[in-house]
Design an enzyme around this catalytic site. Sequence first.
Site, short mmCIF file in Angstrom:
data_model
loop_
_atom_site.label_atom_id
_atom_site.label_comp_id
_atom_site.label_asym_id
_atom_site.label_seq_id
_atom_site.Cartn_x
_atom_site.Cartn_y
_atom_site.Cartn_z
CE LYS A 1 -4.05 0.48 1.74
NZ LYS A 1 -5.28 0.60 2.52
CG ASP B 1 -12.54 3.63 6.79
OD1 ASP B 1 -13.79 3.76 6.77
OD2 ASP B 1 -11.83 3.85 5.80
#
Length: 663
Positions: free
Chosen positions: A374, A470
């Site tokens: 990422k 999240d």
Amino acid sequence: MGFKITLNFIVIYFWSLTPTIILAQNSNQFIYQNFQGAKLHIDGAATLHSNGLLQLTNYTKQLTAHVFHPTPLNFSSSSSYSFSTTFVFAMYPEIQTISGHGIVFILSPSMEFPSGVPGKFFGIFNSAADFKPSDNIFAVELDTIQDFEFNDIDSNHVGINVNSLISNVSASASYYSDVDKQNKSLNLTSAKPMQIWIDYNDKTMVFNVTLAPLGILKPSRPLLSHHVNLSGIVRKTMYVGFTSSTGSVASSHYLLGWSFAHGGNVMPTLDLSNLPKLPRYGNGRKLSVGSMILLIVISVIVVTIGLVYYMIRRKKFEEVVEDWEQEYLLQRFSYKDLYNATKGFKDKELLGVGGFGKVYRGVLKSPKLEVAVKKVSHGSGQGMKEFVAEVACMGRLRHRNLVQLLGYCRRKCELLLVYDYMPNGSLDKYLYEEDKPNLSWNARFKVIRGVASALVYLHEEWEQVVVHRDVKASNVMLDADMNARLGDFGLARLYDHGTNPQTTHVVGTVGYLAPELTRKGKATISTDVFSFGVFILEVACGKSPITALQGSSREMYLIDWVYECWKKGMILEACDPKLGGAYVVEEIELVLKLGMLCCNPKPEGRPNMRQVMQFLNGDNPLPEMTPFDAKAAQANLGSFPISSAGNSACASYSNDSILQVGR
Ligand SMILES: *[C@@H]1O[C@H](CO)[C@@H](O)[C@H](O)[C@H]1NC(C)=O
Ligand SMILES: *[C@@H]1O[C@H](CO)[C@@H](O)[C@H](O)[C@H]1NC(C)=O
């Protein structure tokens, strides 16, 4: 037995040496496979190298060299004048285009040339007028200077000379190729070894001179053929050998091997594979000013290109490493390894684009491992230390329902996080995408419990409280066994350390945000519970938290919709139709009601994750609840942004675990 073998060996050894020794002593038949230890008559510049190479001249100007087989040929006792000889030579010019003067094969009554001068006279005599028939000289010249005085045809020729420096016959160096059936020219001063054959037949009185590059069989057609009555030239005893010279231009001349036979004897065969090695051409060669400048210019260009390339590469793989990073145990990957693993962050390797950056699939070389990389872009500056500290903490989180962070890499404005690769991708694809297989209720229930378990770990079981911030379907990954793995944990928090600490970012995803989070901007474990509530409703209903209503600009909130169904007393209507009724009623009802409970607008009305886990496991029964009108709750809570479209979720829950139904 052993003795016999040794004896045999010695016999073979001597037998194989014998021909060379005997032949070398016989003036009618000899061979110098190389010149190692050869008892030659040598004078002038000629030197014998330790490897058996005979050097006639070097790059010094005005040199002469004479080399003779020490015993003379006897032409009186022999009824035959015929002879055959072959030798291998090489000429290294000091300057590639000009070279001087050449090598001469010579039959001479004497080995001494007291008045011989170098250069064009080849160290034999000192003026053209000196040559007379009584000199009894026969020569074959390999001449690399065109001397008009001697009618030389060019500066690269072979000639047959009788008592003169003017050739009786001459030809430009070339050879007949039996393979290509044509003549091919040769450059005598190419620094390449060549072989020459000189044969005289006293019956036909013809001299044949044949030239070829080393390694080519003797061509069927000679370069020169000349009729000479040798008996009218030579004396009774004649020495055979070579003379060589340099003049105002110099070259190094070498002899590698030589074989000779006279009077009908068979010429010994030169073994070309065992000739001495020539030095590398170019050693000690002086460069002209022009080529020196060219060389410098080329070197400068090459060095510059190399430097630029190095700098680009350095820039490309540049990383930031600081001392304080050493204290973290999290593995640091090199940017180059990650770059190579993801094939240069190719779009083809892109797994998805998340809130924090792009995620690429990669394969590390050693250990060979599939990973997800990422790329999180991040302003440099102050927050980086905390940022990395957080990441390092995240690396220490270990739970079977968390995507494992393996390590990181840091660049100027970029943080790269390396995770376990999840072959089955994210959960949302299974819920919404047509091409993915439908998830059974069992699988969905397993996922829900997995995510709950991961949140219990983050909120309560680890040494610090970690707020995920999240929780949503697209952050839930599925491993090879379709186990849920919660990803991106803690990442949202990192954004708080961003460039401007004055502004409070609300991080998370619309539709999953607890009302107090949008008001105060403070994420807590309770806001995670709210998101989890939305998430499990999503999994049970197969619907996004917010869907656009068809034919209207209005949106429908999932929470409202479940509430409506519940209020009508038909909560199971909210279930994902794709399940086709294949579910355990008690379980799905539990999930729907628990979802609503977690979505209580008041944080103190939500259960904590441990309680959620107990409900899901059936350790505690879900308290009796009746649907309750969110309008009333809204009135109490003030604005309720996510629920602007209508009613909202509705159950209250108090911290002392006693559920109050309704309000
Ligand atoms: C070349 O040979 C001559 C004569 O043997 C010698 O004096 C001279 O030093 C040699 N030059 C080189 C460069 O080897
Ligand atoms: C070759 O030369 C020798 C000596 O000069 C002479 O006796 C002989 O007749 C010559 N041979 C021919 C074929 O001319």
